[in-house]
Design a protein around this motif. Structure first.
Motif, PDB file in Angstrom:
ATOM      1  N   GLY B  20       0.834  -1.186   0.000  1.00 27.44           N
ATOM      2  CA  GLY B  20       0.000   0.000   0.000  1.00 27.44           C
ATOM      3  C   GLY B  20       0.869   1.237   0.000  1.00 27.44           C
ATOM      4  O   GLY B  20       0.419   2.312   0.361  1.00 27.44           O
ATOM      5  N   GLN B  21       2.105   1.028  -0.363  1.00 24.74           N
ATOM      6  CA  GLN B  21       2.995   2.178  -0.387  1.00 24.74           C
ATOM      7  C   GLN B  21       3.434   2.431  -1.820  1.00 24.74           C
ATOM      8  O   GLN B  21       3.514   1.509  -2.632  1.00 24.74           O
ATOM      9  CB  GLN B  21       4.208   1.912   0.497  1.00 24.74           C
ATOM     10  N   SER B  22       3.714   3.658  -2.096  1.00 25.95           N
ATOM     11  CA  SER B  22       4.038   3.990  -3.479  1.00 25.95           C
ATOM     12  C   SER B  22       5.451   3.546  -3.822  1.00 25.95           C
ATOM     13  O   SER B  22       6.283   3.314  -2.944  1.00 25.95           O
ATOM     14  CB  SER B  22       3.930   5.493  -3.681  1.00 25.95           C
ATOM     15  N   LYS B  23       5.674   3.409  -5.106  1.00 27.23           N
ATOM     16  CA  LYS B  23       6.991   3.041  -5.596  1.00 27.23           C
ATOM     17  C   LYS B  23       8.039   4.030  -5.098  1.00 27.23           C
ATOM     18  O   LYS B  23       9.130   3.635  -4.692  1.00 27.23           O
ATOM     19  CB  LYS B  23       6.939   3.042  -7.136  1.00 27.23           C
ATOM     20  N   GLU B  24       7.645   5.277  -5.107  1.00 25.26           N
ATOM     21  CA  GLU B  24       8.552   6.332  -4.680  1.00 25.26           C
ATOM     22  C   GLU B  24       9.073   6.106  -3.271  1.00 25.26           C
ATOM     23  O   GLU B  24      10.265   6.185  -2.986  1.00 25.26           O
ATOM     24  CB  GLU B  24       7.784   7.663  -4.670  1.00 25.26           C
ATOM     25  N   PHE B  25       8.088   5.789  -2.369  1.00 27.76           N
ATOM     26  CA  PHE B  25       8.458   5.582  -0.979  1.00 27.76           C
ATOM     27  C   PHE B  25       9.366   4.358  -0.849  1.00 27.76           C
ATOM     28  O   PHE B  25      10.387   4.396  -0.157  1.00 27.76           O
ATOM     29  CB  PHE B  25       7.192   5.392  -0.140  1.00 27.76           C
ATOM     30  N   LEU B  26       8.979   3.288  -1.543  1.00 25.32           N
ATOM     31  CA  LEU B  26       9.791   2.077  -1.475  1.00 25.32           C
ATOM     32  C   LEU B  26      11.192   2.338  -2.008  1.00 25.32           C
ATOM     33  O   LEU B  26      12.179   1.858  -1.453  1.00 25.32           O
ATOM     34  CB  LEU B  26       9.112   0.953  -2.256  1.00 25.32           C
ATOM     35  N   ASP B  27      11.276   3.143  -3.035  1.00 26.71           N
ATOM     36  CA  ASP B  27      12.598   3.473  -3.588  1.00 26.71           C
ATOM     37  C   ASP B  27      13.435   4.244  -2.587  1.00 26.71           C
ATOM     38  O   ASP B  27      14.630   4.009  -2.426  1.00 26.71           O
ATOM     39  CB  ASP B  27      12.434   4.299  -4.869  1.00 26.71           C
ATOM     40  N   LEU B  28      12.766   5.161  -1.918  1.00 31.39           N
ATOM     41  CA  LEU B  28      13.495   5.955  -0.925  1.00 31.39           C
ATOM     42  C   LEU B  28      14.047   5.043   0.168  1.00 31.39           C
ATOM     43  O   LEU B  28      15.249   5.083   0.492  1.00 31.39           O
ATOM     44  CB  LEU B  28      12.563   7.001  -0.306  1.00 31.39           C
ATOM     45  N   VAL B  29      13.156   4.194   0.707  1.00 31.73           N
ATOM     46  CA  VAL B  29      13.590   3.296   1.778  1.00 31.73           C
ATOM     47  C   VAL B  29      14.708   2.402   1.274  1.00 31.73           C
ATOM     48  O   VAL B  29      15.707   2.173   1.961  1.00 31.73           O
ATOM     49  CB  VAL B  29      12.400   2.453   2.272  1.00 31.73           C
ATOM     50  N   LYS B  30      14.536   1.928   0.050  1.00 31.62           N
ATOM     51  CA  LYS B  30      15.540   1.041  -0.520  1.00 31.62           C
ATOM     52  C   LYS B  30      16.891   1.752  -0.614  1.00 31.62           C
ATOM     53  O   LYS B  30      17.920   1.208  -0.211  1.00 31.62           O
ATOM     54  CB  LYS B  30      15.082   0.607  -1.908  1.00 31.62           C
ATOM     55  N   SER B  31      16.869   2.967  -1.123  1.00 34.83           N
ATOM     56  CA  SER B  31      18.165   3.629  -1.314  1.00 34.83           C
ATOM     57  C   SER B  31      18.796   3.985   0.029  1.00 34.83           C
ATOM     58  O   SER B  31      20.012   3.884   0.207  1.00 34.83           O
ATOM     59  CB  SER B  31      18.010   4.878  -2.192  1.00 34.83           C
ATOM     60  N   ILE B  32      17.960   4.357   0.992  1.00 31.19           N
ATOM     61  CA  ILE B  32      18.528   4.617   2.319  1.00 31.19           C
ATOM     62  C   ILE B  32      19.093   3.333   2.905  1.00 31.19           C
ATOM     63  O   ILE B  32      20.185   3.304   3.468  1.00 31.19           O
ATOM     64  CB  ILE B  32      17.445   5.201   3.270  1.00 31.19           C
ATOM     65  N   GLY B  33      18.326   2.260   2.714  1.00 35.06           N
ATOM     66  CA  GLY B  33      18.775   0.982   3.259  1.00 35.06           C
ATOM     67  C   GLY B  33      20.071   0.512   2.635  1.00 35.06           C
ATOM     68  O   GLY B  33      20.862  -0.163   3.283  1.00 35.06           O
ATOM     69  N   GLU B  34      20.284   0.862   1.390  1.00 31.75           N
ATOM     70  CA  GLU B  34      21.469   0.353   0.720  1.00 31.75           C
ATOM     71  C   GLU B  34      22.639   1.319   0.725  1.00 31.75           C
ATOM     72  O   GLU B  34      23.724   0.977   0.277  1.00 31.75           O
ATOM     73  CB  GLU B  34      21.112  -0.031  -0.723  1.00 31.75           C
ATOM     74  N   GLU B  68       2.268   9.402   3.346  1.00 30.60           N
ATOM     75  CA  GLU B  68       3.616   8.996   2.964  1.00 30.60           C
ATOM     76  C   GLU B  68       4.603  10.150   3.046  1.00 30.60           C
ATOM     77  O   GLU B  68       5.719   9.994   3.525  1.00 30.60           O
ATOM     78  CB  GLU B  68       3.582   8.467   1.537  1.00 30.60           C
ATOM     79  N   TYR B  69       4.155  11.305   2.590  1.00 27.43           N
ATOM     80  CA  TYR B  69       5.029  12.486   2.666  1.00 27.43           C
ATOM     81  C   TYR B  69       5.436  12.756   4.107  1.00 27.43           C
ATOM     82  O   TYR B  69       6.595  13.068   4.403  1.00 27.43           O
ATOM     83  CB  TYR B  69       4.323  13.734   2.115  1.00 27.43           C
ATOM     84  N   ILE B  70       4.439  12.630   4.993  1.00 20.04           N
ATOM     85  CA  ILE B  70       4.727  12.916   6.404  1.00 20.04           C
ATOM     86  C   ILE B  70       5.771  11.937   6.941  1.00 20.04           C
ATOM     87  O   ILE B  70       6.709  12.323   7.653  1.00 20.04           O
ATOM     88  CB  ILE B  70       3.426  12.819   7.247  1.00 20.04           C
ATOM     89  N   ILE B  71       5.614  10.671   6.544  1.00 19.82           N
ATOM     90  CA  ILE B  71       6.591   9.696   7.041  1.00 19.82           C
ATOM     91  C   ILE B  71       7.957   9.958   6.437  1.00 19.82           C
ATOM     92  O   ILE B  71       8.989   9.779   7.092  1.00 19.82           O
ATOM     93  CB  ILE B  71       6.106   8.263   6.755  1.00 19.82           C
ATOM     94  N   ARG B  72       7.953  10.443   5.206  1.00 18.98           N
ATOM     95  CA  ARG B  72       9.251  10.812   4.614  1.00 18.98           C
ATOM     96  C   ARG B  72       9.877  11.968   5.381  1.00 18.98           C
ATOM     97  O   ARG B  72      11.099  12.033   5.539  1.00 18.98           O
ATOM     98  CB  ARG B  72       9.069  11.145   3.131  1.00 18.98           C
ATOM     99  N   LEU B  73       9.035  12.870   5.861  1.00 18.90           N
ATOM    100  CA  LEU B  73       9.562  13.961   6.699  1.00 18.90           C
ATOM    101  C   LEU B  73      10.167  13.400   7.991  1.00 18.90           C
ATOM    102  O   LEU B  73      11.223  13.847   8.448  1.00 18.90           O
ATOM    103  CB  LEU B  73       8.439  14.946   7.061  1.00 18.90           C
ATOM    104  N   VAL B  74       9.462  12.407   8.554  1.00 21.40           N
ATOM    105  CA  VAL B  74       9.998  11.776   9.765  1.00 21.40           C
ATOM    106  C   VAL B  74      11.373  11.189   9.479  1.00 21.40           C
ATOM    107  O   VAL B  74      12.316  11.339  10.263  1.00 21.40           O
ATOM    108  CB  VAL B  74       9.036  10.687  10.286  1.00 21.40           C
ATOM    109  N   TYR B  75      11.497  10.552   8.331  1.00 21.82           N
ATOM    110  CA  TYR B  75      12.795  10.005   7.937  1.00 21.82           C
ATOM    111  C   TYR B  75      13.863  11.081   7.891  1.00 21.82           C
ATOM    112  O   TYR B  75      14.988  10.902   8.345  1.00 21.82           O
ATOM    113  CB  TYR B  75      12.680   9.320   6.568  1.00 21.82           C
TER     114      TYR B  75
END
Lengths: 144, 911
Positions: B20-34, B68-75
């Motif tokens: 239920g999350q957008s590709k964008e968010f998953l990409d962000l998490v992925k790139s941070i994770g890697e 999602e934007y808000i959680i990205r802000l939390v990140y």
């Protein structure tokens, strides 16, 4: 006041979750996390205890796979109790996510926070029943 | 096996649509994770900030996106960057009707904002509305926010609603409402003082969760005011009983232990309540305190801990030893080798804890070994926080137990040299005072020797580079006062050295000031003796430089020095008499010589002066404040953490044998005030330099006090009551434990044995030592119960310090052993259940390979989950394996996979 902060940091030193129970500015948080992570990550020897003193905090930490759970507490807090609290937290997350891994916490940061919100308030451990901790989160999941 | 797993993943891949999350968010998490480095992570976050700044400006953002934007802000904030540009969106999201969004909004706001932030005012309204919601989860979310965001000013806005919610039908709401009230109590006790009874009432809530939460505010309340809650003792006892009888719901069990976290909290509260109250503690534990059985049980637990392989348990053992040693000194001797092992352990945490223990058991017989060790350790560490702490402990121990003044000065030199910038200035003043006053006995010879040795050691040290400022001040002062006193060093030699100091540390005005004043004294003494003064050329140029200094202080000192050089011998002698730094100067504080003038003025019609505090009618308060202030300054070096956790009862100890204190708490703080309030201005500044009073307050009675406690046992009693005659007996008894231990373990490293002997061996000797000397000096002490009042004579520096340490020692007899046991009880409470605590913790050491945890968990899952998983043999965990596979597959779909840069992201935390 008991628990002052809870951190999850992976072994590369990257923060995966941070929750503070007293207000620190962004700069203070960044500095503190840097210092603590440096200290704890340098201690990955198995023959050392899971407690580190830093400034006026006592940090109780425990490593699960790639992820360090670090809890900063006051001096009068019982270290072993906090160590078990960490394990309870991990078990709770494991119960919810199923074989919880670092990526689960990253993808569901808000849920991990929600669990902490149920377990700890005002720096005190208020709920330790996994069922009680997870029920509001499950209800929210159902609603969507 | 790996193949199987992969196939499973591939199979599960097909149908899923994502979290239920957008590709964008998953990409962000992925790139941070890697990301591999902080720099790379920073780059990702910075570009994310740019993206979000743009996106948040778009109109009509769908709510899911917004979350999602808000959680990205939390990140962004979590990774250390400022996301304040998006705060307002988080605030707006709290207004949302959807629960998940609302709660996410509240979460983000609590993470972003501190309680005094301007935006909070926009949320208070929403909180008020949500507290009235029909959906209890919305109410809970709002209460969470209340606990984080409401400050003193906004409490009234939500207080009535929170109070109403205490009786909500949902236990989750009641629980959070109690915690909100707890928060209000912390923020502003007066705002909820009329509501405190609610905490008592909620203790009896029929939901264990609410009861458990209520223990938190009750702990706070009881630690503030024990007496008002004595009536709850029976309630706590019955709750604890119910918990241990497993009457709580199974879900509170933790590894087959009934509600350990609630048990710990209950025990902590009971420790508070039983402190100094026999009947209460009897009701709780059915023991007469101090109970020998209880002490024995604690000692047993400690020795189990110390013998354990787990560093965590060793740490707890040392911790427990430190608490127990105040009550029963013998226990440390049994564990001397374990303690020494811990002291030499590579683990810094354990080492520190052991130093803390050593600090608690320091006495005159082992002070040299312990302080030497502490100083070595102090030099070896870089952590300023701890360096400060350990430096002040060294100073404290040295002041209290120093065997000789020479040793004291050496120790101080080391402390100043290595931690000079970290110690309190008071320490320097104490040192100067000690050198100036010497022993205080009329033994001028010894005093002069002391000064000479100080001067010699300083002349050696002075040429070392980069000395701390405070140390240089001491050196300059001592050289000025006593550099030439002995006649061994010439005035020109000393003044040359002083000029070097002023020159080398030219940016430090304080040091320069001290140096110039020292020069002035040197020349003054020369002039007073009638010798001709040759001002060194470098000194002359220093004076000239300072005459033009920007610092008025330095300028004045230079002018004074210049003027002094021109005066004749008699005048100089009365300005700066030799060795007169300790003479009291009478200052007419009331300015009585002006009385005549004032009388005249009033007679001729002037208004009489009304002092400021009289004008404002604040006589009492200001007076009180000034006393307060005095205390603060005199306590400057005191580190509260080392004190006993409750106010000590310094004087009223009824007899030495009954360690149960009477609750007369506030007698101690008044002591310093009484000495300082009447003295003149000049003197009161002098008081800071005094050692008297200092020791009483710093006096660490810890170990010695046990003499009297342990004297209840027959052999000690014999020691205790005896005087010098017993010396022989005592020393023979001291050698006993050592020899028996030697015969038992012949293979022990002789080095360690020596250390053990010096740390522990002399203990019984010193005990009798101390007794006898105290008997000699203060015969009245042992016999009379009268409060040992503050000694009006300035307390002498060591070794006489020992005797004067006694009054405080009595106070510790009066501390409650139960209190000391608290920590132990806590930790041992965990094995209150059936399982063996050693078993549980022995593999709890930091887990690098998670096998130990795994075994723990597999036990758990074995009993609770019941694993049908035939699909994979390697993961033996719960019914979630299929889900996990799906999750895995899903993530792979997004391009994150175990073979990519950061495979550990996939590792099961518990597996």
């Amino acid at each position: 006041m008991g628990i002052r902060f809870i951190l999850m940091v992976n072994k590369q030193g990257q923060t995966r979750l941070a929750q503070y129970y007293e207000w620190l500015t962004l700069e203070e948080r960044r500095a503190l996390e840097g210092e603590i992570v440096r200290k704890c990550l340098a201690r990955n020897d198995q023959q050392q205890c899971s407690f580190v003193e830093h400034r006026n905090y006592k940090i109780v930490y425990r490593r699960y796979a790639s992820l360090f759970f670090m809890v900063g507490v006051d001096d009068d807090e019982n270290e072993l109790a906090i160590l078990e609290f960490i394990h309870l937290l991990v078990e709770t997350m494991d119960k919810h996510f199923g074989n919880v891994c670092e990526l689960d916490i990253m993808f569901h940061l808000e849920k991990a926070h929600f669990m902490l919100e149920e377990m700890v308030m005002n720096g005190c451990i208020v709920e330790t029943s996994k069922a009680n901790i997870l029920s509001p989160i499950q209800l929210m999941d159902k609603a969507h | 096996m790996e193949q199987l797993k992969t196939i499973g993943r591939e199979l599960a891949m097909g149908s899923q649509g994502g979290f239920g999350q957008s590709k964008e968010f998953l990409d962000l998490v992925k790139s941070i994770g890697e990301s591999r480095s902080k720099a790379e992570e920073d780059r990702i976050v910075l570009s994310e900030i740019d993206i979000l700044k743009r996106k948040l400006l778009e109109p009509d953002i769908p709510k899911r996106k917004m979350k999602e934007y808000i959680i990205r802000l939390v990140y962004i904030e979590m990774l250390g960057h400022d996301a304040s540009f998006g705060y307002i969106h988080a605030v707006k999201m709290t207004h949302h009707d959807t629960l998940l969004l609302k709660r996410t909004g509240y979460l983000a706001v609590t993470l972003f904002l501190d309680e005094d932030h301007d935006l909070i005012i926009l949320i208070v309204n929403t909180i008020q509305k949500d507290l009235r919601s029909d959906n209890y989860l919305v109410v809970c979310a709002a209460l969470n926010a209340v606990c984080r965001l409401i400050n003193e000013e906004t409490i009234p806005a939500v207080l009535p609603q929170v109070v109403d919610l205490l009786n909500h039908q949902k236990e989750a709401v009641r629980k959070k409402a109690i915690m909100a009230l707890h928060r209000f109590h912390r923020k502003s006790p007066s705002s909820v003082s009329h509501l405190v009874s609610n905490f008592r009432r909620k203790l009896c809530d029929n939901d264990p969760g609410v009861m458990g939460a209520t223990l938190c505010p009750l702990f706070d309340l009881i630690s503030e005011d024990v007496d008002s809650y004595k009536d709850l003792v029976s309630s706590f006892v019955s709750i604890l009983k119910q918990v241990t009888e497993r009457r709580l719901p199974k879900s509170y069990d933790y590894h087959q232990m009934p509600a350990p976290f609630i048990q710990i909290k209950l025990l902590k509260i009971m420790a508070l309540l039983s402190g100094g109250d026999k009947s209460a503690s009897e009701m709780m534990y059915m023991f007469q305190l101090p109970s020998p059985q209880l002490l024995e049980a604690a000692a047993d637990a400690i020795s189990k801990f110390l013998k354990s392989d787990s560093h965590n348990l060793k740490y707890m053992g040392i911790d427990g030893l430190g608490r127990l040693i105040k009550i029963s000194s013998d226990i440390a001797e049994q564990h001397q080798l374990a303690v020494i092992d811990c002291l030499e352990d590579p683990d810094d945490t354990l080492k520190r804890k052991t130093f803390e223990l050593l600090y608690k058991m320091t006495k005159s017989s082992n002070v040299e070994v312990i302080v030497d060790r502490m100083i070595d350790y102090m030099i070896s560490i870089n952590d300023n926080h701890y360096k400060t702490e350990i430096a002040s402990r060294c100073v404290e121990l040295a002041e209290q137990f120093a065997p000789s003044n020479q040793w004291f000065i050496q120790i101080m030199n080391k402390v100043f040299e290595h931690a000079g910038d970290l110690v309190n200035i008071k320490v320097a003043h104490n040192l100067m005072r000690l050198i100036a006053e010497g022993f205080g006995e009329d033994d001028d010879d010894a005093d002069n020797k002391l000064r000479l040795s100080a001067v010699e050691s300083y002349l050696q040290i002075i040429s070392e580079p980069k000395l701390p400022s405070l140390f240089l001040q001491v050196i300059s002062w001592v050289l000025g006062e006593y550099g030439t006193a002995d006649g061994k060093y010439s005035a020109s030699y000393i003044s040359g050295k002083l000029c070097d100091v002023a020159d080398a540390y030219s940016s430090d005005e304080t040091v320069k000031g001290y140096a110039v004043s020292a020069l002035m004294k040197i020349y003054a003494f020369e002039i007073a003796c009638g010798r001709k003064v040759d001002v060194l050329p470098e000194c002359q140029s220093l004076i000239e430089e300072l005459l033009a200094s920007h610092s008025t202080d330095l300028q004045q000192r230079a002018y004074e020095l210049q003027a002094l050089l021109a005066l004749d011998a008699r005048a100089v002698e009365s300005i700066l008499p030799l060795d007169a730094s300790c003479e009291d100067i009478e200052v007419d504080k009331d300015l009585s010589f002006l009385n005549g003038y004032i009388q005249q003025a009033i007679e001729s019609g002037a208004q009489p002066y009304i002092s400021e505090r009289e004008r404002s009618g604040m006589f009492e308060t200001t007076d009180y404040h000034s006393q307060d202030h005095h205390e603060v300054t005199s306590h400057a070096l005191r580190f509260e953490a080392y004190e006993l956790p409750k106010p000590s009862v310094p004087s009223q100890a009824s007899t030495e044998l009954v360690p149960v204190p009477e609750p007369s708490y506030y007698s101690e703080p008044h002591q310093p005030v009484s000495t300082s309030s009447s003295v003149s201005e000049r003197e009161s500044s002098e008081i800071k330099l005094r050692l008297d009073g200092v020791k009483q307050k710093w006096g660490r009675p810890s170990y010695q006090s046990s003499t009297s406690a342990s004297s209840s046992t027959p052999p000690r009693a014999a020691n205790g009551t005896s005087t010098h005659a017993d010396g022989g007996v005592a020393s023979s008894s001291s050698s006993k434990p050592r020899s028996s231990y030697e015969s038992k373990k012949p293979e022990i490293d002789p080095e360690k044995q020596r250390l053990a002997a010096s740390l522990f061996g002399g203990s019984s000797l010193s005990r009798s030592d101390r007794k006898s000397s105290s008997g000699g000096h203060k015969p009245a002490k042992g016999t009379a119960n009268k409060p040992p009042k503050e000694n009006p004579i300035p307390v002498q520096p060591p070794p006489d310090l020992l005797d004067f340490g006694e009054p405080t020692a009595t106070s510790v007899t009066a501390t409650d052993p139960f209190k000391e046991l608290e920590g132990l009880m806590d930790s041992s409470s965990q094995d209150g259940g059936s399982t063996d605590v050693m078993g549980l913790y022995s593999d709890a050491a930091p887990v690098t390979t998670t096998t130990s945890v795994d075994s723990l968990l597999s036990e758990l899952s074995g009993s609770s989950k019941g694993n049908p998983g035939t699909y994979q043999s390697q993961t033996s965990k719960g019914p979630n394996s299929k889900e996990a596979l799906e999750k895995d597959a899903l993530v792979r779909q997004m391009g994150v996979n175990p073979t990519s840069q950061n495979p550990t992201l996939f590792k099961d935390l518990l597996g």
